[in-house]
Structures are given as structure tokens and as C-alpha cells.
Design a protein around this motif. Structure first.
Motif: not given
Length: 423
Positions: A372-376, A378-390, A409-418
Motif C-alpha cells: 500500500s502507498a500509505s504515508d505519514l 503527507w505534505y504536512e497534511k496528515g496520514d494518508m492511504i493512496s490507491i489508483g491506476d495509471t 499496508r500490512f493487510a495489503t501485503e498479506y492479501l496480495y500474497r494470499k
């Protein structure tokens, strides 16, 4: 550092003309020299030093691929110092181009979207080393470490990309950069010395003799680290009294009462607002309980437990993050667009983002994102979760009291592996 934003609607943003894909520009010596000069105050302040290994094998004008671990905002200054005057282009997140596209191109930046497969990026990289005769700086983790360790998986396509480029691979690994400016600490700098190892990792001949999987295994092994362990082993002390500011974004679950979203932190302490358990972060980075058992004595140890707890939730079929969010949207380099409020749901089905006005309904399957493109902060705005496509990227901001970015982020990585194993 902030980013230019504009109010808009989802429909209006989708109707905007997209940026034309442009070929990379070889940064000229004036821009390279300027970045080098601007980097030196930080290098002097941190008493920066480097240990080189095998770098005599790299020709002065020979393009190479530079792989660097991503610890803090000082990373680019380190790279600019070590590589100067060698020309190099930088693979960076496309949102960095917002409001300053011309400048970013002139200093050699190549835009991409995190954790989204883009064949155009590989073409840009090949053009850079073969036509421009310029090196490439790549942060393969594509994200800062939250807890000072390297759990974020590297892209599976990295080995294939290295084989396609057919240029030497150099690795830069930093020490002290995380302690100086950990992502969770709200951009507050600490007084810590910084150093780096710079190693000639692979020659074109070695690359040709290895499989993509072999290369991935080698690179992954070199990217394994634990900054807190390094700090303790080397007697590094962080004396500033804001050591735990923002740490609750990382240590979001109380190991005593098991509740989430109840952790608070500030100064030198982190505590649970539900059961009252409290810890102090010592100057060597370790955690000491103010009363009773420590339970966990380090940030990485606590973080690994949170990851396992999340994986157990998924295996039991109980995992679900369902939060209200503010939504920013990125489609071009003019601005990021505030399209209002909505709801982000993450479950075993993947991501589902909707807007309150009903215009937006966006989904991503677990196989679409290996992390997951999670960030803490982010640009001084706050914690963020990013999703999208090209075509588009959404930046989702949960309420400040909901520390869910790291868990996602933890969950995204584990769900992908499963999902990959099931497929």
C-alpha cells in the motif's frame, strides 16, 4: 513542504486533459552543481562520511543503476553528494511534479506512480541509460520505512528491469538518516551523524549470468536492515525531547489491552488512552514501560506483532477497515484536486473508495497492489492511504484519531500474497 491543491469535483477532474508523456532530460552540469552545493550544509551538519567498495570498477562516464534505501528526506542530498559530477536521473513519485514540472524535468526527475505497473517507465529508463548516457537513481522500496526496518517488499519486476537495462548496479545504503529524521516524527530533525556505504553490486556480465529471481534475492538481502538495532549496537543517542511525537501512527495497537486507535504519543512517551499503559523511549531508541512489564522493548518488535495480529484477522475472516476520508485526486501537474469527502473500505475483497456525492466508485483487487502507498504526515497534511491506476491517483486522509495507514499496508501485503497463492 506542502503541495498545491484546488477544490473540484470528481467529474471535473476526470474531464481534465492528461499530461503528455515526455522523454527524460539529461540534467546539465549547472543543475547538478546547484543541487550538490545546496546539499553541502546538511552534509557538514551531519558529519557525513562514506565507505566505498568496488567503485573503482565503474567508469567515470559509464551509466549505472543506483539502488538506494529510502530513510528520510536527506537521501537525495546524500546521493547528489556521492554521485557528483556524474549525471543521473531520478525516478520519483508523479505528485512531486505538481506546480514545478519544468524544474523537476531539468534536474532529471522521471515521474511514476507508486506500486502501479508502468511499461512506459521501463522505456524511459532504457532511453536514459542508452541514449542520454545518464545514470538512474531508484528507490526500489518506493516508500520510507515506518518502523526503521525493511518489511516493504521490493517489486518483483526489479530483476527483469535490471536485466533489460544491462548496466552496472550500484547500491547506496545509509546509516543514521532514519535516526535523524524518521517519517513518523513530523519532520523534526535530530542531531545525529549520517554515513553511507556505496558498493559496486553487479557488473553487466554478472547480470547476464543471473536469473531475474537471483537478482531479486541478492538485492532484497542487501536491503534488509533494522535501524533501531543499528542504533543500539553503535551506541547512538537521540537526546531530543520529541522522540515519540507522531509514533502512535506506527504503534497504533496497545499490546496490553489489545485495542486499536487508542494510542497517543508525545515528547518521550507513548501511552494507551484506554488502559493507561505507558512507555518511555530511551535515548538509545529502546522502549521502557513506566510500570510493569515492557511487553515490547523496541519499535520493530511492537510493529512485527501488529503485522501478525493483522494477518490473523485476515485468516479469521474478520479484517475490515472502514473509515471516512477526505479525498485528494491527482491526474496532472497543475495541482492535486480536493474532491470532497467519502469512504474508504479495505477488506479481503481489496479497496473500495466512494465519494459522498455518489460520483466516485473505485475498486482495486488484492492482486492489483503488492503493498500500500500509505504515508505519514503527507505534505504536512496528515496520514494518508493512496490507491489508483495509471490514469488517476486518490489520496485518502482518515480522521487524525484513526491511525489506520500502517495497518492497511500490512493487510495489503498479506492479501496480495494470499491472492497470488490462490491464483
Amino acid at each position: 513542504m506542502k503541495i498545491k491543491t484546488e477544490k473540484s469535483t470528481y467529474r471535473e477532474v476526470m474531464a481534465r486533459e492528461r499530461n503528455e508523456r515526455k522523454k527524460p532530460v539529461r540534467p546539465n552540469i549547472l543543475f547538478r552543481s546547484l543541487i550538490y552545493i545546496l546539499s553541502q550544509p546538511s552534509m557538514r551538519k551531519t558529519h557525513f562520511s562514506v565507505r566505498e567498495k568496488g567503485m573503482e570498477k565503474l567508469g567515470k562516464k559509464e551509466p549505472c543503476l543506483v539502488l538506494m534505501n529510502h530513510s528520510s528526506f536527506i537521501d537525495l542530498k546524500i546521493a547528489s553528494t556521492l554521485l557528483y559530477p556524474r549525471p543521473f536521473n531520478i525516478i520519483c513519485e508523479a505528485d512531486g511534479f505538481v506546480g514545478k514540472e519544468w524544474l523537476m524535468r531539468q534536474i532529471g526527475c522521471i515521474p511514476t506512480h507508486k506500486f502501479v505497473s508502468e511499461t512506459a517507465l521501463v522505456k524511459d529508463m532504457m532511453y536514459t541509460v542508452r541514449t542520454l548516457k545518464s545514470s538512474i537513481l531508484l528507490y526500489p522500496e518506493a516508500s520510507y520505512s515506518f518502523d526503521g526496518t525493511s518489511p516493504t517488499p521490493l517489486p518483483e519486476s526489479l530483476g527483469k528491469c535490471i536485466k533489460l537495462l544491462k548496466v552496472p548496479v550500484v547500491m547506496i545504503r545509509t546509516y543514521g538518516a532514519f535516526q535523524r529524521d524518521p517519517l513518523y516524527n513530523l519532520l523534526k530533525l535530530r542531531n545525529v551523524d549520517v554515513s553511507a556505504d556505496m558498493e559496486y553490486l553487479l557488473s553487466p556480465e554478472e547480470i547476464a549470468s543471473l536469473t531475474s529471481d537471483d537478482i531479486n534475492s541478492l538485492v532484497s538481502s542487501r536491503f534488509a536492515f533494522d535501524h533501531f538495532q543499528w542504533q543500539k549496537e553503535n551506541g547512538i543517542e537521540v537526546k531530543e525531547n520529541f522522540r515519540t511525537d507522531g509514533l502512535c501512527s506506527v504503534l497504533y495497537k496497545c499490546p496490553k489491552c489489545g485495542k486499536e486507535g487508542v494510542m497517543e504519543s508525545g515528547g518521550e512517551e507513548i501511552w494507551c488512552s484506554s488502559c493507561g499503559k505507558k512507555w518511555r523511549m530511551e535515548e538509545d531508541g529502546s522502549l521502557k514501560a513506566m510500570d510493569g512489564d515492557d511487553i515490547f522493548s523496541s519499535v520493530p518488535e511492537w510493529s512485527r506483532w501488529e503485522r501478525k495480529e493483522t494477518e490473523k484477522e485476515i485468516d479469521r475472516g474478520e479484517y475490515k477497515v472502514d473509515v471516512p476520508v477526505e479525498i485528494l485526486m491527482h491526474v496532472d501537474y497543475s495541482a492535486v484536486y480536493d474532491i470532497g469527502k467519502g469512504r474508504l473500505v479495505h477488506s479481503t475483497e481489496g479497496f473500495h473508495l466512494t465519494s459522498d456525492d455518489g460520483e466516485l466508485d473505485f475498486r482495486r483487487h488484492p492482486l492489483d497492489n503488492y503493498t500500500s502507498a500509505s504515508d505519514l504526515y503527507w505534505y504536512e497534511k496528515g496520514d494518508m492511504i493512496s490507491i489508483g491506476d495509471t490514469e488517476k491517483v486518490f489520496y485518502c486522509f482518515p480522521p487524525k484519531e484513526m491511525d489506520v495507514a500502517y495497518k492497511v499496508r500490512f493487510a495489503t501485503e498479506y492479501l496480495y500474497r494470499k491472492a497470488k497463492e490462490t491464483r
